[in-house]
Design a protein around this motif. Sequence first.
Motif, mmCIF file in Angstrom:
data_model
loop_
_atom_site.group_PDB
_atom_site.id
_atom_site.type_symbol
_atom_site.label_atom_id
_atom_site.label_comp_id
_atom_site.label_asym_id
_atom_site.label_seq_id
_atom_site.Cartn_x
_atom_site.Cartn_y
_atom_site.Cartn_z
ATOM 1 N N ASP A 160 4.703 59.208 35.815
ATOM 2 C CA ASP A 160 3.551 60.114 35.884
ATOM 3 C C ASP A 160 2.529 59.867 34.780
ATOM 4 O OD1 ASP A 160 4.958 61.143 37.992
ATOM 5 O OD2 ASP A 160 5.239 63.136 37.134
ATOM 6 N N THR A 169 2.672 60.782 31.658
ATOM 7 C CA THR A 169 2.464 62.013 30.897
ATOM 8 C C THR A 169 2.919 61.840 29.455
ATOM 9 O OG1 THR A 169 4.647 62.867 31.515
ATOM 10 C CG2 THR A 169 2.814 63.427 32.959
ATOM 11 N N ASP A 227 3.158 67.262 27.677
ATOM 12 C CA ASP A 227 3.062 67.623 29.100
ATOM 13 C C ASP A 227 4.446 67.967 29.661
ATOM 14 O OD1 ASP A 227 0.304 67.002 29.120
ATOM 15 O OD2 ASP A 227 0.719 64.907 29.647
ATOM 16 N N ARG A 256 5.597 71.347 28.386
ATOM 17 C CA ARG A 256 4.962 72.478 29.070
ATOM 18 C C ARG A 256 5.661 72.778 30.391
ATOM 19 N NH1 ARG A 256 0.436 70.640 26.568
ATOM 20 N NH2 ARG A 256 -0.131 69.140 28.180
ATOM 21 N N VAL A 257 5.973 71.737 31.155
ATOM 22 C CA VAL A 257 6.654 71.923 32.433
ATOM 23 C C VAL A 257 8.032 72.540 32.216
ATOM 24 C CG1 VAL A 257 7.738 70.687 34.357
ATOM 25 C CG2 VAL A 257 5.425 70.087 33.649
ATOM 26 N N PHE A 299 13.135 74.980 35.622
ATOM 27 C CA PHE A 299 11.723 74.607 35.481
ATOM 28 C C PHE A 299 11.496 73.190 35.995
ATOM 29 C CE2 PHE A 299 11.250 77.915 31.999
ATOM 30 C CZ PHE A 299 10.399 78.727 32.733
ATOM 31 N N GLY A 300 12.415 72.282 35.671
ATOM 32 C CA GLY A 300 12.311 70.910 36.162
ATOM 33 C C GLY A 300 12.393 70.854 37.679
ATOM 34 N N LYS A 339 11.585 73.255 39.747
ATOM 35 C CA LYS A 339 10.362 73.860 40.282
ATOM 36 C C LYS A 339 9.225 72.846 40.316
ATOM 37 C CE LYS A 339 7.081 77.603 39.461
ATOM 38 N NZ LYS A 339 6.658 78.621 38.515
ATOM 39 N N GLU A 340 9.109 72.046 39.290
ATOM 40 C CA GLU A 340 8.006 71.082 39.192
ATOM 41 C C GLU A 340 8.251 69.814 40.002
ATOM 42 O OE1 GLU A 340 4.315 69.519 37.929
ATOM 43 O OE2 GLU A 340 5.109 71.552 37.755
ATOM 44 N N TRP A 341 9.451 69.255 39.913
ATOM 45 C CA TRP A 341 9.701 67.933 40.469
ATOM 46 C C TRP A 341 10.671 67.912 41.643
ATOM 47 C CZ3 TRP A 341 10.394 67.798 34.792
ATOM 48 C CH2 TRP A 341 9.217 67.476 34.127
#
Length: 157
Positions: A33, A35, A39, A42-43, A68-69, A71-73
Amino acid sequence: MNAPNIHGQRRTFSASSAVDAQNAILTDIKTEDGTTWADMGRVLGKSDDRAAAYANTAAAIDLPTFLFGCKEWGGRFADPLLGLVGGRWADANAVCTGDDQAALTLATLLPAIIAIEADNLTEAHELTPHEALIRRVHTLTACWLDMIAADKGQAQR
């Protein structure tokens, strides 16, 4: 019931292999990505140095960080970790077609329906022996229609 049906096949893995998988996943996502660790932090709901530590040390991520991981990926993040225990990621609205082989269900029902309709008259007593398959087909086609409607709804946005 016998034990294999209750417990299934056990998969074993070490904590270090789980952390190694976590390290590789986070490093790959960051690289792919383009990043920064800030970044990534934050994720994951963490600081940049904590995110970097999750990718470069023996520190295992905690449950909120894992979520959280996810949810994002999604599966990109979760699948290698869940794979350690024989699992995989699926979105909440996903239809796992492998759970009920649609083509096999339809193919099993089709000859019976062809025979029933041969006299151009379909009666309930002819269908009754096939009720379970008919209900499975009904459930599958309802899922397909819901998927089509959702896809059309997203396309209109």
